[in-house]
Design a protein around this motif. Structure first.
Motif, mmCIF file in Angstrom:
data_model
loop_
_atom_site.group_PDB
_atom_site.id
_atom_site.type_symbol
_atom_site.label_atom_id
_atom_site.label_comp_id
_atom_site.label_asym_id
_atom_site.label_seq_id
_atom_site.Cartn_x
_atom_site.Cartn_y
_atom_site.Cartn_z
ATOM 1 N N SER A 61 12.915 2.899 7.526
ATOM 2 C CA SER A 61 13.366 2.020 6.453
ATOM 3 C C SER A 61 14.446 2.655 5.579
ATOM 4 O O SER A 61 15.138 1.955 4.838
ATOM 5 N N LYS A 62 14.637 3.972 5.674
ATOM 6 C CA LYS A 62 15.593 4.672 4.810
ATOM 7 C C LYS A 62 16.780 5.278 5.551
ATOM 8 O O LYS A 62 17.812 5.526 4.947
ATOM 9 N N VAL A 63 16.617 5.558 6.852
ATOM 10 C CA VAL A 63 17.648 6.290 7.588
ATOM 11 C C VAL A 63 17.956 5.604 8.917
ATOM 12 O O VAL A 63 17.057 5.180 9.629
ATOM 13 N N LEU A 64 19.243 5.498 9.210
ATOM 14 C CA LEU A 64 19.703 5.052 10.526
ATOM 15 C C LEU A 64 20.847 5.982 10.922
ATOM 16 O O LEU A 64 21.984 5.798 10.479
ATOM 17 N N ILE A 71 30.389 13.841 13.794
ATOM 18 C CA ILE A 71 29.364 13.975 12.757
ATOM 19 C C ILE A 71 28.346 12.840 12.876
ATOM 20 O O ILE A 71 28.594 11.845 13.546
ATOM 21 N N ILE A 72 27.215 13.010 12.211
ATOM 22 C CA ILE A 72 26.180 11.979 12.162
ATOM 23 C C ILE A 72 25.918 11.668 10.692
ATOM 24 O O ILE A 72 25.700 12.574 9.888
ATOM 25 N N ILE A 73 25.970 10.372 10.341
ATOM 26 C CA ILE A 73 25.725 9.955 8.954
ATOM 27 C C ILE A 73 24.565 8.975 8.906
ATOM 28 O O ILE A 73 24.159 8.419 9.919
ATOM 29 N N ASN A 74 24.067 8.744 7.691
ATOM 30 C CA ASN A 74 23.037 7.728 7.467
ATOM 31 C C ASN A 74 23.749 6.389 7.265
ATOM 32 O O ASN A 74 24.304 6.120 6.203
ATOM 33 N N LEU A 99 31.538 12.375 6.009
ATOM 34 C CA LEU A 99 32.446 11.251 5.800
ATOM 35 C C LEU A 99 32.663 11.057 4.306
ATOM 36 O O LEU A 99 31.699 10.987 3.536
ATOM 37 N N LYS A 100 33.916 10.987 3.901
ATOM 38 C CA LYS A 100 34.240 10.743 2.498
ATOM 39 C C LYS A 100 34.840 9.349 2.391
ATOM 40 O O LYS A 100 35.776 9.015 3.121
ATOM 41 N N VAL A 101 34.297 8.539 1.498
ATOM 42 C CA VAL A 101 34.809 7.196 1.258
ATOM 43 C C VAL A 101 35.427 7.188 -0.134
ATOM 44 O O VAL A 101 34.747 7.430 -1.129
ATOM 45 N N GLU A 102 36.733 6.934 -0.176
ATOM 46 C CA GLU A 102 37.453 6.859 -1.449
ATOM 47 C C GLU A 102 37.756 5.399 -1.739
ATOM 48 O O GLU A 102 38.103 4.642 -0.839
ATOM 49 N N TYR A 103 37.639 5.004 -3.002
ATOM 50 C CA TYR A 103 37.860 3.609 -3.374
ATOM 51 C C TYR A 103 38.533 3.535 -4.735
ATOM 52 O O TYR A 103 38.598 4.512 -5.478
ATOM 53 N N GLU A 104 39.044 2.341 -5.039
ATOM 54 C CA GLU A 104 39.693 2.105 -6.322
ATOM 55 C C GLU A 104 39.240 0.749 -6.842
ATOM 56 O O GLU A 104 39.306 -0.249 -6.118
ATOM 57 N N THR A 105 38.787 0.703 -8.079
ATOM 58 C CA THR A 105 38.320 -0.545 -8.678
ATOM 59 C C THR A 105 39.508 -1.364 -9.168
ATOM 60 O O THR A 105 40.626 -0.833 -9.275
ATOM 61 N N LEU A 118 24.542 14.980 9.207
ATOM 62 C CA LEU A 118 23.118 15.153 9.458
ATOM 63 C C LEU A 118 22.838 15.695 10.858
ATOM 64 O O LEU A 118 21.751 15.506 11.402
ATOM 65 N N ASN A 119 23.815 16.369 11.451
ATOM 66 C CA ASN A 119 23.663 16.903 12.805
ATOM 67 C C ASN A 119 22.447 17.811 12.945
ATOM 68 O O ASN A 119 21.789 17.813 13.981
ATOM 69 N N GLN A 120 22.142 18.587 11.922
ATOM 70 C CA GLN A 120 21.023 19.524 12.015
ATOM 71 C C GLN A 120 19.685 18.809 12.204
ATOM 72 O O GLN A 120 18.753 19.382 12.750
ATOM 73 N N HIS A 121 19.594 17.555 11.780
ATOM 74 C CA HIS A 121 18.345 16.809 11.913
ATOM 75 C C HIS A 121 18.299 15.911 13.141
ATOM 76 O O HIS A 121 17.222 15.606 13.647
ATOM 77 N N PHE A 122 19.466 15.442 13.606
ATOM 78 C CA PHE A 122 19.483 14.428 14.657
ATOM 79 C C PHE A 122 20.276 14.818 15.901
ATOM 80 O O PHE A 122 20.524 13.983 16.761
ATOM 81 N N SER A 123 20.669 16.069 16.025
ATOM 82 C CA SER A 123 21.491 16.479 17.172
ATOM 83 C C SER A 123 20.757 16.355 18.505
ATOM 84 O O SER A 123 21.392 16.169 19.543
ATOM 85 N N ASP A 124 19.427 16.413 18.492
ATOM 86 C CA ASP A 124 18.675 16.313 19.737
ATOM 87 C C ASP A 124 18.301 14.880 20.115
ATOM 88 O O ASP A 124 17.675 14.659 21.140
ATOM 89 N N PHE A 125 18.717 13.905 19.321
ATOM 90 C CA PHE A 125 18.456 12.501 19.644
ATOM 91 C C PHE A 125 19.363 12.069 20.794
ATOM 92 O O PHE A 125 20.542 12.395 20.815
ATOM 93 N N GLU A 126 18.813 11.339 21.737
ATOM 94 C CA GLU A 126 19.563 10.939 22.922
ATOM 95 C C GLU A 126 20.305 9.612 22.757
ATOM 96 O O GLU A 126 21.319 9.386 23.393
ATOM 97 N N HIS A 127 19.777 8.710 21.947
ATOM 98 C CA HIS A 127 20.312 7.350 21.878
ATOM 99 C C HIS A 127 20.934 7.026 20.517
ATOM 100 O O HIS A 127 20.630 6.001 19.922
ATOM 101 N N LEU A 128 21.814 7.894 20.044
ATOM 102 C CA LEU A 128 22.477 7.624 18.767
ATOM 103 C C LEU A 128 23.592 6.611 18.959
ATOM 104 O O LEU A 128 24.445 6.765 19.832
ATOM 105 N N PRO A 129 23.625 5.570 18.140
ATOM 106 C CA PRO A 129 24.750 4.638 18.199
ATOM 107 C C PRO A 129 26.021 5.338 17.703
ATOM 108 O O PRO A 129 25.958 6.267 16.900
ATOM 109 N N ALA A 130 27.155 4.860 18.172
ATOM 110 C CA ALA A 130 28.443 5.394 17.721
ATOM 111 C C ALA A 130 29.163 4.324 16.916
ATOM 112 O O ALA A 130 29.074 3.134 17.222
#
Length: 140
Positions: A61-64, A71-74, A99-105, A118-130
């Motif tokens: 419910s918190k991480v995908l 790289i791997i991001i949430n 990943l850095k997201v820059e924006y302007e209001t 998050l590679n250190q936590h999910f590098s061994d996952f086989e089915h990561l979406p790209a």
């Protein structure tokens, strides 16, 4: 905006559930082993704390986890943030650290957020979406 181009959210969710169960089982085993010990050794307390913190990384419910370049991001956190800045000019910068997201209001206030790797936590996952950038975006 990032769009998932390869893989499925459902397959990675199944993998997350399996990883979460493994961490939960490991935590239960340690707590059971040292249940009757009044003063647990320091290394046991630290391992329990670390496992409890790691459980948050595997909550469906918190991480995908999604692969963006090397790289791997949430992706759930990314989607939630992008909803908040919808309509603002946005620029994505993919680096080694994340990943850095820059924006302007509309009132010309600039801001940014970093989604760390998050590679250190999910590098061994086989089915990561790209995911890839949907279109070119630039700050004005």
């Amino acid at each position: 905006m990032l769009v998932i181009t390869k893989g499925s959210k459902e397959t990675v969710k199944k993998e997350l559930k399996i990883a979460a169960k493994a961490k939960t089982d490991e935590l239960k085993a340690i707590k059971k082993e040292y249940r009757k010990v009044q003063d647990r050794p320091r290394w046991v307390r630290e391992k329990i704390k670390r496992l409890e913190e790691l459980q948050r990384f595997y909550m469906v419910s918190k991480v995908l986890p999604v692969k963006v370049g090397n790289i791997i991001i949430n992706y759930l956190a990314y989607e939630k943030f992008m909803k908040n800045i919808k309509g603002f000019p946005v620029r994505h910068v993919v680096g080694d650290a994340g990943l850095k997201v820059e924006y302007e209001t509309p009132d010309k206030t600039k801001g940014s957020i970093n989604f760390f790797d998050l590679n250190q936590h999910f590098s061994d996952f086989e089915h990561l979406p790209a995911a890839e950038l949907e279109e070119k975006e630039a700050l004005v």
